[in-house]
Design a protein around this motif. Structure first.
Motif, short mmCIF file in Angstrom:
data_model
loop_
_atom_site.label_atom_id
_atom_site.label_comp_id
_atom_site.label_asym_id
_atom_site.label_seq_id
_atom_site.Cartn_x
_atom_site.Cartn_y
_atom_site.Cartn_z
N VAL A 20 0.98 -1.20 -0.13
CA VAL A 20 0.00 -0.10 -0.10
C VAL A 20 0.74 1.14 -0.08
N ASP A 21 0.78 2.16 -1.17
CA ASP A 21 1.57 3.35 -1.13
C ASP A 21 0.69 4.48 -0.60
N PHE A 22 0.72 4.70 0.76
CA PHE A 22 0.00 5.65 1.27
C PHE A 22 0.42 7.15 0.77
N ASP A 23 1.56 7.44 0.10
CA ASP A 23 1.97 8.68 -0.04
C ASP A 23 0.98 8.98 -1.34
N ASP A 24 0.66 7.96 -2.35
CA ASP A 24 -0.13 8.34 -3.36
C ASP A 24 -1.57 8.54 -2.87
N LEU A 25 -1.97 7.53 -2.14
CA LEU A 25 -3.23 7.90 -1.59
C LEU A 25 -3.51 9.18 -0.97
N SER A 26 -2.61 9.68 0.01
CA SER A 26 -2.67 10.73 0.85
C SER A 26 -2.66 12.07 0.00
N ALA A 27 -2.32 11.92 -1.22
CA ALA A 27 -2.00 13.04 -2.00
C ALA A 27 -3.53 14.02 -2.47
N ALA A 28 -4.44 12.95 -2.33
CA ALA A 28 -5.80 13.45 -2.82
C ALA A 28 -6.26 14.02 -1.34
N GLY A 29 -5.63 13.66 -0.27
CA GLY A 29 -6.57 14.13 1.04
C GLY A 29 -7.58 13.25 1.54
N LEU A 30 -8.36 12.72 0.73
CA LEU A 30 -9.58 11.60 1.17
C LEU A 30 -9.14 10.46 0.20
N PHE A 31 -8.98 9.23 1.02
CA PHE A 31 -9.06 8.05 0.04
C PHE A 31 -9.94 7.07 0.68
N LEU A 32 -10.65 6.24 -0.11
CA LEU A 32 -11.52 5.14 0.30
C LEU A 32 -10.89 3.87 0.17
N LEU A 33 -11.16 3.21 1.56
CA LEU A 33 -10.64 1.66 1.72
C LEU A 33 -11.78 1.00 1.49
N HIS A 34 -12.29 0.22 0.53
CA HIS A 34 -13.56 -0.45 0.29
C HIS A 34 -13.22 -1.81 -0.07
N GLY A 35 -14.40 -2.61 0.13
CA GLY A 35 -14.34 -4.06 -0.64
C GLY A 35 -15.47 -4.71 0.19
N PRO A 36 -15.91 -5.90 -0.58
CA PRO A 36 -16.83 -6.76 0.05
C PRO A 36 -16.56 -7.16 1.52
N THR A 37 -17.68 -7.52 2.13
CA THR A 37 -17.73 -7.87 3.37
C THR A 37 -16.78 -8.90 3.68
N GLY A 38 -15.85 -9.18 4.78
CA GLY A 38 -15.03 -10.16 5.03
C GLY A 38 -13.75 -10.15 3.86
N ALA A 39 -13.69 -9.09 3.06
CA ALA A 39 -12.56 -9.14 2.24
C ALA A 39 -11.10 -9.03 2.90
N GLY A 40 -11.18 -8.09 4.06
CA GLY A 40 -10.03 -7.82 4.67
C GLY A 40 -9.66 -6.35 4.75
N LYS A 41 -10.74 -5.41 4.79
CA LYS A 41 -10.49 -3.98 4.96
C LYS A 41 -9.94 -3.73 6.32
N THR A 42 -10.50 -4.31 7.29
CA THR A 42 -10.13 -4.04 8.78
C THR A 42 -8.71 -4.57 8.95
N SER A 43 -8.33 -5.80 8.06
CA SER A 43 -7.11 -6.55 8.30
C SER A 43 -6.07 -5.51 7.83
N VAL A 44 -6.11 -4.45 7.14
CA VAL A 44 -5.23 -3.28 6.54
C VAL A 44 -4.76 -2.62 7.95
N LEU A 45 -5.89 -2.27 8.55
CA LEU A 45 -5.62 -1.32 9.79
C LEU A 45 -4.87 -2.31 10.83
N ASP A 46 -5.47 -3.44 10.85
CA ASP A 46 -4.82 -4.32 11.89
C ASP A 46 -3.32 -4.33 11.50
N ALA A 47 -2.92 -4.65 10.32
CA ALA A 47 -1.21 -4.58 9.96
C ALA A 47 -0.68 -3.48 10.32
N VAL A 48 -1.24 -2.36 10.08
CA VAL A 48 -0.72 -1.02 10.74
C VAL A 48 -0.49 -0.99 12.14
#
Length: 998
Positions: A20-48
């Motif tokens: 995940v390149d947060f520098d690219d995502l943060s350039a727009a100020g707002l970015f969306l983390l989405h995906g189907p239920t159970g895909a692992g959205k929260t797991s990205v935050l768990d990894a951080v």
């Protein structure tokens, strides 16, 4: 804090490596983390979160020390890893964490577990390279926590904003809000203050009660000592007024005891006077009784003397006759001596004549003397024959001696021949024993050379084993010292950075109007910087530097010690080799046993040499003895012939001299006996004649002495004599009678005795009873006085002890009163605490008020100026106040509970609350800037207008150079927010895709 890049491998639902390149995502100020239920959205935050703190939020951590974080889709040989690159406090860091990994064994079957690993690196802008900082879990955790200024729980609430939790926070009661705020702001120290105050109140209360119990115990002892003269206060330990009541009762008891002591002193003085008078009266009566008894005894003794007067006169006459007979005693003794001598001489003469031959039995003294002279002359002629007889006996003994010597020499020759016959066998045996001992001595010398190397290797092996453990301990100490040094250095650098940030306030402290500024040179200072809370001054920085230098010195010492131990271990290993200590010990023991056996055998070498030497010496002696015996045997032949010739000549001469006697000695004995008997008989006859003449003269002198002494015959004088015992007894009786008579006359002549006899008889029993009664009354008075004195002394002692206890307890009572007031105030139970608010609740209420103020600034914008969050410290029911949260509706002008908000209103109110809380916690954590935030779910409950307003508020965060990641599966957001991070799930695991980024 700003996130730059996140790399995930075999983590959660992600089976392969994802980035995940947060520098690219943060350039727009707002970015969306989405995906189907159970895909692992929260797991990205768990990894951080896992990269920063080594664990994931809440129950998702699971058991197994992080082993549950591994993806089930990962390949067998792929290890789970999370790498996060971020900037915090101006430092660009890279954190890599690998949780424990259960992998197949490289050899054999089964699995093994690799330990968790962590790396921390920092980017050096000067060298444009990454620099390793640490690989210690604890050290890295402390470093990250110190840089962020937040714990994992705070981070999850501030950076990873869980909207559901804040919605529940809005509707929760005061207790639930208190638990959440307590975790975020860490108010445990205030709860600990409440607890410590309560414990201190209980402790001081127990100490006061204990002191009061001791005071009551003193009061009970004073009551026991005073009896009925003291009444105890009816107060329990800890009740007010107890000390004053006890001291007052003690004062009354002391006064009563002093009065009783004075009365007892007066009674004792009266009893002493009465006892002295009774004692004098008893003494007078005893003296009168003694004199009366003395006079009566003298009269009785005089009567007994009168009865024995006739016997006394007879004894005097007997003593006079004995005195006269004493003049005749010498003559009597002389006559008795002469008579005894005459009888003994006559008996000796009769015995001597009875042993003589009949022819000489009636001869006179002169004839017996002549016969004795003739026998002596014949005895003198036998002297030469005696010498010849003695020489003959000597010759017989010499011949017997020669025969004994001959037999002895024969025995010597036979023994020598027998011993010498076995000499060769004996010599061979001894030589074999000597050779064996010499071989053992040689073997012992060889083994002795092997002993020292074996012992040195064994000692080196043991030292090697011991130094192996010491090396491990030294390594751990060196590692711990290094970690302490790194932590101390980080703390010093952090304080130094904080001081540099606040250096303006430190410089402004020395500014005065009209004096140029040391930085800009201006003489006017309209708005000098002020020191804020937590300002770091030079002393704090220098203390941190000193602590770091001390820690670095300890690290250097530990590393030097580790090097020394390792050198010693290398030396011991070089000496001992790789052989196990047990095997070296067994080899050394075998060498020792062989050496001991060889030494034991070789110890007989000297004995074998000595035994062989003695055997050779004995052989020489036996050969010499055999030769000497042969020489002596040859020389004895001539001597034996000479002795035989001399013996024959002497035997012929003695036969002629002996006559009929068996020997010359027998003949000489006959003559000697005869001469002795004749001489004895002649002497006895002359002595008997002289004794008869002396007896006749003694009879004449005795008769003359008895006549002159007044006795008719010598027999009368002998009868009047007394022996010494009878004379002494008679004289004693006479002296005793005279002494008794004189003593009786003296007593009857005494004036005081005579006067006492004329007085009435003395009543000694009555006087003794009166004296005994007086003595008893004196003892009772003395005992009463002693009891009163002891009572007063005991009361004085106990009163002094009680007074000391009261003085000692006074500060404690004051402390207990003060602590009890503070504890009640902090616990919210004091009357002074009008709102019954606990100390922790008061602190949390202040934080909640700050959070409400910060949240209102965003809530007003999200709600188009309608809603405002306010803190309320009103009490709810019977509970305590302090953590109420209300919303003010500007349309109605009324204040209502946050639980009355609708779903959408609750969402943006909780979002505003979360953002406000993030600002307050950030300020509380030391002002660390949070440039990346995540908001989880809740946008589906908003209408289009409200959603636009919420997004405007979030977009406003970009103006402050922040980036906000929205975690949601709402489809409308994908249209509104172009920068997206999509989580796509599949059978082989989820993958990440970035869209709408440059």
């Amino acid at each position: 804090m700003r996130l730059h890049r996140l790399d995930i491998t075999a983590f959660g639902p992600f089976g392969a490596s994802q980035s995940v390149d947060f520098d690219d995502l943060s350039a727009a100020g707002l970015f969306l983390l989405h995906g189907p239920t159970g895909a692992g959205k929260t797991s990205v935050l768990d990894a951080v979160c896992y990269a920063l703190y080594g664990s994931v939020p809440g129950a998702r951590q699971g058991g197994g020390q992080g082993m549950t974080l591994r993806s089930d889709h990962a390949a067998v040989g792929t290890r789970t890893e999370v790498r996060l690159e971020l900037t915090v406090a101006g430092r660009r860091l890279e954190i890599t964490r690998q949780p424990p990994w259960e992998r197949p064994k490289l050899r054999g079957r089964g699995t093994t577990v690799d330990k968790a690993q962590t790396w921390l690196r920092e980017y050096d802008a000067t060298t444009r390279a990454w620099k390793d900082l640490s690989r210690s879990h604890q050290e890295i955790g402390e470093e990250i926590t110190q840089l962020l200024g937040m714990s994992r729980e705070q981070f999850c609430q501030v950076v990873l904003l869980p909207q559901g939790d804040f919605a529940r926070f809005l509707r929760a009661d005061a207790e639930a809000r208190g638990k959440l705020l307590g975790r975020l702001f860490d108010t445990r120290r205030f709860a600990e203050v409440e607890k410590r105050l309560a414990e201190r109140r209980r402790t001081t209360e127990a100490q006061v009660r204990e002191g009061d119990a001791g005071l009551l115990a003193d009061a009970h002892r004073m009551q026991q000592a005073a009896g009925d003269a003291m009444d105890l206060p009816e107060l329990a330990p800890g009740e007010p007024g107890l000390a004053e009541a006890v001291l007052g009762a003690a004062a009354v008891a002391r006064c009563t005891a002093r009065e009783l002591l004075t009365i007892a002193d007066l009674r004792l003085a009266h009893a002493e006077s009465a006892q002295a008078a009774a004692g004098r009266r008893l003494t007078d009566v005893r003296e009168l009784d003694r004199l009366q008894r003395r006079f009566a005894e003298a009269r009785e003794r005089a009567a007994r003397l009168a009865e024995r007067a006739d016997a006394h006169r007879a004894a005097q006459e007997r003593m006079e006759r004995a005195r006269k007979a004493g003049a005749v005693a010498p003559a009597l003794e002389l006559r008795d001596a002469a008579d005894g001598e005459h009888r003994r001489a006559a008996e000796a003469e009769a015995r001597a004549r009875a042993r003589l031959p009949r022819a000489l039995a009636d001869a006179g003294a002169a004839g017996l003397a002549a016969a004795a002279r003739r026998a002596a002359e014949e005895l003198g002629g036998l002297e030469s024959a005696r010498r010849a007889e003695r020489r003959l006996a000597e010759l017989v003994e010499e011949r017997a001696g020669l025969q004994r010597q001959e037999r002895a020499d024969d025995e010597v020759r036979q023994e020598a021949e027998s011993w010498l016959a076995d000499w060769e066998a004996t010599r061979t045996r001894l030589q074999s024993r000597l050779d064996s001992a010499q071989e053992a001595a040689t073997r012992a010398e060889q083994l002795a050379v092997q002993r020292d190397p074996a012992q040195r290797r064994l000692a080196a092996a043991r030292q090697r084993d011991r130094l192996t453990d010491d090396t491990e301990q030294a390594r751990r100490r060196a590692l711990a010292s290094a970690e302490d040094a790194v932590a101390a250095r980080a703390h010093w650098l952090d304080l130094k950075e904080q001081r540099l940030h606040g250096i303006a306030a430190e410089l402004a402290a020395n500014l005065t109007d009209g004096t140029p500024c040391a930085v800009c040179g201006a003489t006017e200072h309209p708005a000098p910087a002020r020191k804020g809370a937590g300002h770091v001054d030079r002393d704090a920085e220098e203390r941190a530097l000193t602590a770091y230098q001390a820690a670095d010195e300890r690290r250097a010492r530990a590393e030097r010690h580790l090097g020394t131990v390792r050198e010693a271990l290398a030396a011991a290993t070089a000496e001992a080799g790789d052989a196990p200590t047990d095997r070296l010990a067994q080899e050394a023991e075998e060498v020792e046993r062989a050496y001991a056996r060889a030494r034991a055998t070789a110890s007989g070498l000297h004995a074998a040499q000595e035994e062989l030497r003695r055997a050779e010496g004995e052989r020489e002696q036996r050969v010499a003895a055999q030769q000497q015996a042969a020489v002596r045997s040859a020389s004895r032949v001539a001597g034996r012939e000479r002795l035989e010739r001399e013996q024959a000549s002497l035997e012929e001469e003695l036969t002629r001299v002996r006559g009929t006697a068996e020997s010359v000695a027998a003949r000489a004995a006959q003559l000697e006996r005869r001469a002795a008997l004749l001489t004895e008989a002649a002497d006895a006859a002359r002595v008997a004649e002289d004794a008869a003449q002396r007896l006749k003269d003694a009879d004449a002198r005795l008769a003359d002495a008895a006549f002159r002494a007044g006795f008719d015959t010598p027999a009368d004088a002998a009868a009047a004599l007394l022996d010494d015992t009878a004379h002494r007894e008679l004289q004693r009786r006479l002296d005793a009678w005279q002494s008794e008579d004189a003593a009786v006359r003296a007593v009857l002549a005494e004036a005081d005795t005579t006067d006492a006899a004329r007085r009435p008889p003395a009543d000694l029993a009555a006087a003794e009873r009166a004296a005994a009664d007086a003595g008893r009354r004196l003892r009772e008075a003395s005992s009463a006085r002693d009891a009163a004195a002891r009572c007063r002394a005991e009361l004085d002692r106990l009163s002094a002890h009680a007074t000391t206890s009261v003085r000692r307890l006074a500060p404690l009572r004051e402390e207990h009163s003060r602590v009890a007031r503070l504890a009640s105030l902090a616990a919210g139970t004091s009357a002074d605490n009008e709102r019954r608010m606990r100390l922790e609740s008061y602190v949390l209420a202040a934080r909640l008020e700050q959070v409400a103020a910060a949240a209102t600034a965003r809530l007003l914008r999200m709600s188009s100026g309608r809603y405002t969050l306010v803190h309320s410290d009103d009490r709810t029911g019977r509970g305590r106040s302090g953590l109420g949260l209300h919303v003010v509706d500007a349309w109605t002008g009324r204040e209502r509970d946050t639980a009355t908000l609708s779903g959408g209103e609750t969402f943006f109110a909780s979002l505003a609350l979360a953002l406000g809380l993030a600002d307050v916690v950030t300020d509380e954590a030391g002002g660390v800037r949070l440039d990346t935030l995540f908001i989880d779910e809740g946008f589906g409950s908003l209408d289009d207008q409200t959603l636009d307003e919420v997004l405007d508020v979030l977009d406003a965060l970009r103006e402050r150079d922040r980036s906000v990641g929205i975690v949601s599966h709402v489809a409308d957001l994908r249209r509104r927010i172009h920068a997206q991070l999509e989580v796509v799930k599949g059978r082989s695991g989820s993958v990440l895709r970035q869209r709408g980024v440059g």
